[in-house]
Scaffold this motif. Structure first.
Motif, PDB file in Angstrom:
ATOM      1  N   GLU A 106       0.839  -1.207   0.000  1.00 28.60           N
ATOM      2  CA  GLU A 106       0.000   0.000   0.000  1.00 28.60           C
ATOM      3  C   GLU A 106       0.873   1.255   0.000  1.00 28.60           C
ATOM      4  O   GLU A 106       0.620   2.200  -0.747  1.00 28.60           O
ATOM      5  CB  GLU A 106      -0.905  -0.001   1.224  1.00 28.60           C
ATOM      6  N   ALA A 107       1.924   1.248   0.838  1.00 27.25           N
ATOM      7  CA  ALA A 107       2.840   2.397   0.894  1.00 27.25           C
ATOM      8  C   ALA A 107       3.524   2.599  -0.456  1.00 27.25           C
ATOM      9  O   ALA A 107       3.694   3.722  -0.918  1.00 27.25           O
ATOM     10  CB  ALA A 107       3.880   2.194   1.995  1.00 27.25           C
ATOM     11  N   SER A 108       3.890   1.501  -1.101  1.00 21.93           N
ATOM     12  CA  SER A 108       4.531   1.589  -2.415  1.00 21.93           C
ATOM     13  C   SER A 108       3.566   2.180  -3.441  1.00 21.93           C
ATOM     14  O   SER A 108       3.940   3.029  -4.245  1.00 21.93           O
ATOM     15  CB  SER A 108       5.002   0.206  -2.859  1.00 21.93           C
ATOM     16  N   ALA A 109       2.311   1.735  -3.388  1.00 20.76           N
ATOM     17  CA  ALA A 109       1.302   2.266  -4.315  1.00 20.76           C
ATOM     18  C   ALA A 109       1.081   3.758  -4.052  1.00 20.76           C
ATOM     19  O   ALA A 109       0.974   4.552  -4.994  1.00 20.76           O
ATOM     20  CB  ALA A 109      -0.015   1.503  -4.159  1.00 20.76           C
ATOM     21  N   GLN A 110       1.029   4.150  -2.770  1.00 17.37           N
ATOM     22  CA  GLN A 110       0.856   5.565  -2.436  1.00 17.37           C
ATOM     23  C   GLN A 110       2.055   6.378  -2.911  1.00 17.37           C
ATOM     24  O   GLN A 110       1.899   7.490  -3.408  1.00 17.37           O
ATOM     25  CB  GLN A 110       0.670   5.739  -0.929  1.00 17.37           C
ATOM     26  N   ARG A 111       3.274   5.801  -2.758  1.00 14.15           N
ATOM     27  CA  ARG A 111       4.480   6.499  -3.206  1.00 14.15           C
ATOM     28  C   ARG A 111       4.439   6.685  -4.722  1.00 14.15           C
ATOM     29  O   ARG A 111       4.728   7.758  -5.233  1.00 14.15           O
ATOM     30  CB  ARG A 111       5.728   5.717  -2.788  1.00 14.15           C
ATOM     31  N   ASP A 112       4.022   5.621  -5.443  1.00 14.31           N
ATOM     32  CA  ASP A 112       3.926   5.720  -6.906  1.00 14.31           C
ATOM     33  C   ASP A 112       2.913   6.791  -7.309  1.00 14.31           C
ATOM     34  O   ASP A 112       3.158   7.583  -8.228  1.00 14.31           O
ATOM     35  CB  ASP A 112       3.534   4.365  -7.518  1.00 14.31           C
ATOM     36  N   GLU A 113       1.769   6.815  -6.601  1.00 13.33           N
ATOM     37  CA  GLU A 113       0.735   7.815  -6.900  1.00 13.33           C
ATOM     38  C   GLU A 113       1.259   9.221  -6.621  1.00 13.33           C
ATOM     39  O   GLU A 113       1.040  10.146  -7.410  1.00 13.33           O
ATOM     40  CB  GLU A 113      -0.509   7.547  -6.044  1.00 13.33           C
ATOM     41  N   ALA A 114       1.978   9.378  -5.501  1.00 13.89           N
ATOM     42  CA  ALA A 114       2.551  10.687  -5.161  1.00 13.89           C
ATOM     43  C   ALA A 114       3.566  11.114  -6.217  1.00 13.89           C
ATOM     44  O   ALA A 114       3.594  12.276  -6.626  1.00 13.89           O
ATOM     45  CB  ALA A 114       3.207  10.632  -3.783  1.00 13.89           C
TER      46      ALA A 114
END
Length: 181
Positions: A86-94
């Motif tokens: 989830e953190a990786s997905a949020q980082r990618d989105e950011a």
């Protein structure tokens, strides 16, 4: 993960110990059958067997407890992996949003540069217009002055014509008088 591996190793060791204890119990049972005649030996063997059975139950409880701990660690590991994903997905989105904002900033910067260039052009045109306005005012003033000069010269010409007309009339009169004389 290392704790899980250690717990698995301990479980395997306990299972081996359990197998060893089971083998000992079987062995003691065999010895007990052989020594049935001697009651004191039988009582001692019975005590030993009870003790071994108790140890076996304790070991089984330890194995069960360690298995629970291992399961809890696996659950925690699964939750951590999900959080990491989830953190990786949020980082990618950011990062995608950052790239979009950087592009927007570049576009706006280009628009500002374009507007500044247009403003400079407009200032130049405005200055040119002001210069033309000044030149036009100066030319209008010169025109008015020339018109005044023309008007003044016209008056002078009119006066000269009047004077000429008078002179011509005087000359004609003088000529007529001379002719008469």
């Amino acid at each position: 993960s290392a704790q899980r591996d250690e717990a698995q190793t301990q479980i395997a060791a306990l299972e081996q110990r359990e197998a060893d204890l089971s083998q000992q119990v079987e062995s003691l049972n065999a010895e007990m059958e052989t020594a049935k005649g001697a009651s004191q030996e039988s009582a001692t063997l019975q005590e030993t067997m009870s003790s071994l059975q108790q140890q076996l139950q304790e070991k089984e409880a330890q194995v069960s407890s360690m298995q629970e701990q291992c399961n809890e660690m696996e659950d925690a590991n699964t939750r951590l992996e999900a959080s990491a994903a989830e953190a990786s997905a949020q980082r990618d989105e950011a990062q995608t949003q950052i790239a979009a904002l950087e592009q927007r900033e570049a576009d706006l910067s280009q628009q500002v540069e374009s507007l500044n260039a247009e403003m400079e052009t407009a200032k130049g045109a405005s200055q040119e217009s002001a210069t033309l306005q000044e030149t036009m005012s100066s030319l209008q003033q010169q025109l008015q002055e020339k018109e005044a000069q023309v008007s003044s010269m016209q008056e002078q010409c009119n006066e000269m014509e009047d004077a000429n007309t008078r002179l011509e009339a005087s000359a004609a009169e003088a000529s007529a008088q001379r002719d008469e004389a």
